[in-house]
Design an enzyme around this catalytic site. Structure first.
Site, PDB file in Angstrom:
ATOM      1  N   ALA A 162       0.809  -1.217   0.000  1.00  0.00           N
ATOM      2  CA  ALA A 162       0.000   0.000   0.000  1.00  0.00           C
ATOM      3  C   ALA A 162       0.842   1.266   0.000  1.00  0.00           C
ATOM      4  CB  ALA A 162      -0.938   0.004   1.205  1.00  0.00           C
ATOM      5  N   THR A 163       2.044   1.224   0.585  1.00  0.00           N
ATOM      6  CA  THR A 163       2.894   2.412   0.552  1.00  0.00           C
ATOM      7  C   THR A 163       3.226   2.787  -0.881  1.00  0.00           C
ATOM      8  OG1 THR A 163       3.848   2.109   2.765  1.00  0.00           O
ATOM      9  CG2 THR A 163       5.177   3.308   1.162  1.00  0.00           C
ATOM     10  N   ASN A 180      -6.556   3.449  10.866  1.00  0.00           N
ATOM     11  CA  ASN A 180      -5.889   2.271  11.399  1.00  0.00           C
ATOM     12  C   ASN A 180      -5.675   2.330  12.904  1.00  0.00           C
ATOM     13  OD1 ASN A 180      -4.108   4.393  10.341  1.00  0.00           O
ATOM     14  ND2 ASN A 180      -2.441   3.185  11.166  1.00  0.00           N
ATOM     15  N   GLN A 186      -7.265  -0.763   5.570  1.00  0.00           N
ATOM     16  CA  GLN A 186      -7.980  -1.344   6.709  1.00  0.00           C
ATOM     17  C   GLN A 186      -9.434  -1.670   6.390  1.00  0.00           C
ATOM     18  OE1 GLN A 186      -6.553  -2.321   9.407  1.00  0.00           O
ATOM     19  NE2 GLN A 186      -4.572  -1.260   9.286  1.00  0.00           N
ATOM     20  N   SER A 199      -3.678  -3.757   0.458  1.00  0.00           N
ATOM     21  CA  SER A 199      -2.490  -4.459   0.953  1.00  0.00           C
ATOM     22  C   SER A 199      -2.861  -5.879   1.331  1.00  0.00           C
ATOM     23  CB  SER A 199      -1.924  -3.724   2.179  1.00  0.00           C
ATOM     24  OG  SER A 199      -0.808  -4.400   2.695  1.00  0.00           O
ATOM     25  N   HIS A 218      -1.204  -8.158   3.226  1.00  0.00           N
ATOM     26  CA  HIS A 218      -0.910  -8.695   4.560  1.00  0.00           C
ATOM     27  C   HIS A 218      -1.885  -8.223   5.633  1.00  0.00           C
ATOM     28  CE1 HIS A 218       1.169  -5.378   6.865  1.00  0.00           C
ATOM     29  NE2 HIS A 218       1.276  -4.875   5.645  1.00  0.00           N
ATOM     30  N   THR A 263       9.108  -7.230 -12.585  1.00  0.00           N
ATOM     31  CA  THR A 263       8.583  -8.592 -12.692  1.00  0.00           C
ATOM     32  C   THR A 263       7.568  -8.860 -11.591  1.00  0.00           C
ATOM     33  OG1 THR A 263      10.676  -9.353 -13.630  1.00  0.00           O
ATOM     34  CG2 THR A 263       9.199 -11.035 -12.722  1.00  0.00           C
ATOM     35  N   CYS A 278       3.328   1.715  12.108  1.00  0.00           N
ATOM     36  CA  CYS A 278       4.164   2.553  11.239  1.00  0.00           C
ATOM     37  C   CYS A 278       4.610   3.830  11.940  1.00  0.00           C
ATOM     38  CB  CYS A 278       3.414   2.895   9.960  1.00  0.00           C
ATOM     39  SG  CYS A 278       3.044   1.428   8.973  1.00  0.00           S
TER      40      CYS A 278
END
Length: 367
Positions: A68-69, A148, A178, A193, A195, A231, A315
């Site tokens: 996401a960053t 978040n 989120q 994201s 994860h 890739t 973060c």
């Protein structure tokens, strides 16, 4: 072990792990290769795109990123570059993740006008408040769907309609990290994201609605329609798709966990809920302050009991988060904040154990 820090990251589900391993063994070809192995990898990638788009319920294009960053950086820098002739104003919020907030700082230093709005100034009608600040010069609104740290939820469908009504040429970017799989997401651009939904770290996605543009930020081999070179990590993408397919659609268990923890915390003196009620927040995140016990002390005490929570955003480690102030949470409450974030594997017993240990921690540490 009781793991209650799922807003920071989730444990990869079995389906995601198996998909990654099977793909690494059987479908490891380069998507750009013209032979059978490359074609099979491309089919897998396209299947994953379709699965995620179906989960979003939106029609558009999906680009896989490193997370996401990267998605957030790509949107803010890429949209501002692509549409800079139309205006120089960005509207965002004071509760954004650093991967949006720091990019807005960068853009501001490079000639853009950035307006940052706090939910404390219009808690119950934040969508209207954002729209009020849109002008003909505004080219982009960037707002997270779910905060978040507190679980505060923005109605992105409503926001999208208000943005377009105020300025049809203004683009809406939604940080959906989120919110994905937990609430409806709408926008011209949506960051995701893996994860956060029991996929693997290192892969995310950027949804782009039809007709919306951005300048690519990574140049190279021209993968993904020349808009995101590099890739494609097909193993991680396969895991992302598997995690999305496996994510439950019935989320009432989150509500049960949330309500139980709220009721247990209500038994304790000088413990305050920072998260909104469930009309304005998601049920899988609950922030609260234990006055008289600093966050780090309570966090490490719980860790000794093999209970894992957070003191805020992962973060913001080692830094002071600006999010509490954006919600009007004072310094004392901010310094004693604990964030609990659930997964579907957490149980009611987990919550009772947590509450009992918080009580014990208060008795031991409160001055």
């Amino acid at each position: 072990m009781i793991y209650l820090d799922n807003a920071a990251t989730t444990r990869p589900c079995d389906e995601a792990v198996n998909a990654a391993v099977n793909t690494a063994r059987e479908c490891f070809g380069n998507v750009s290769s013209l032979h059978k192995m490359g074609i099979e990898a491309e089919k897998l990638l396209n299947g994953a795109k379709n699965t995620i788009l179906k989960k979003l319920g939106l029609q558009g294009e999906l680009y896989f990123t490193s997370g996401a960053t990267e998605s957030n950086n790509t949107v803010l820098k890429g949209v501002c570059d692509a549409y800079k002739r139309s205006g120089k104003t960005i509207v965002t919020t004071a509760m954004e993740h650093p991967s949006v907030a720091r990019v807005c700082d960068y853009l501001e230093n490079n000639g853009f006008n950035v307006i940052r709005l706090s939910p404390k100034d219009a808690f119950y009608n934040f969508e209207e408040y954002i729209a009020e600040h849109i002008t003909p010069d505004t080219i982009l609104v960037s707002c997270m769907a779910v905060n978040n740290e507190t679980g505060y939820k923005v109605d992105t469908k409503k926001l999208y309609a208000l943005v377009k009504r105020k300025n049809k040429n203004c683009m809406l970017h939604v940080d959906g990290v989120q919110g994905f799989c937990k609430t409806a997401l709408y926008g011209d651009y949506i960051s995701l994201s893996a994860h956060k939904v029991h996929g693997l770290k290192g892969v995310g996605a950027l949804y782009v609605a039809k007709g919306c543009r951005f300048t690519p930020q990574l140049l190279g081999g021209g993968q993904q329609k020349n808009l995101r070179s590099g890739t494609e990590p097909i193993e991680a993408i396969a895991a992302f798709e598997a995690a999305v397919k496996a994510y439950p659609t019935d989320l009432t268990h989150y509500v049960e966990l949330n309500k139980l923890l709220r009721s247990r915390l209500a038994e304790m003196d000088d413990v305050y809920i920072n998260s909104p009620d469930l009309s304005y927040g998601v049920p899988n995140i609950l922030s609260f302050s234990v006055l008289g016990v600093r966050s780090e002390i309570m966090l490490h005490y719980l860790e000794e009991k093999q209970i894992y929570v957070s003191s805020g955003s992962a973060c913001s480690k080692g830094k002071i988060s600006s999010v509490p102030d954006s919600f009007g949470i004072d310094g004392k409450r901010a310094d004693s904040t604990i964030r609990v974030s659930f997964s579907m594997s957490n149980t009611l017993d987990d919550i009772n154990v947590l509450a009992d240990e918080i009580k014990s921690g208060i008795k031991r540490f409160r001055r």
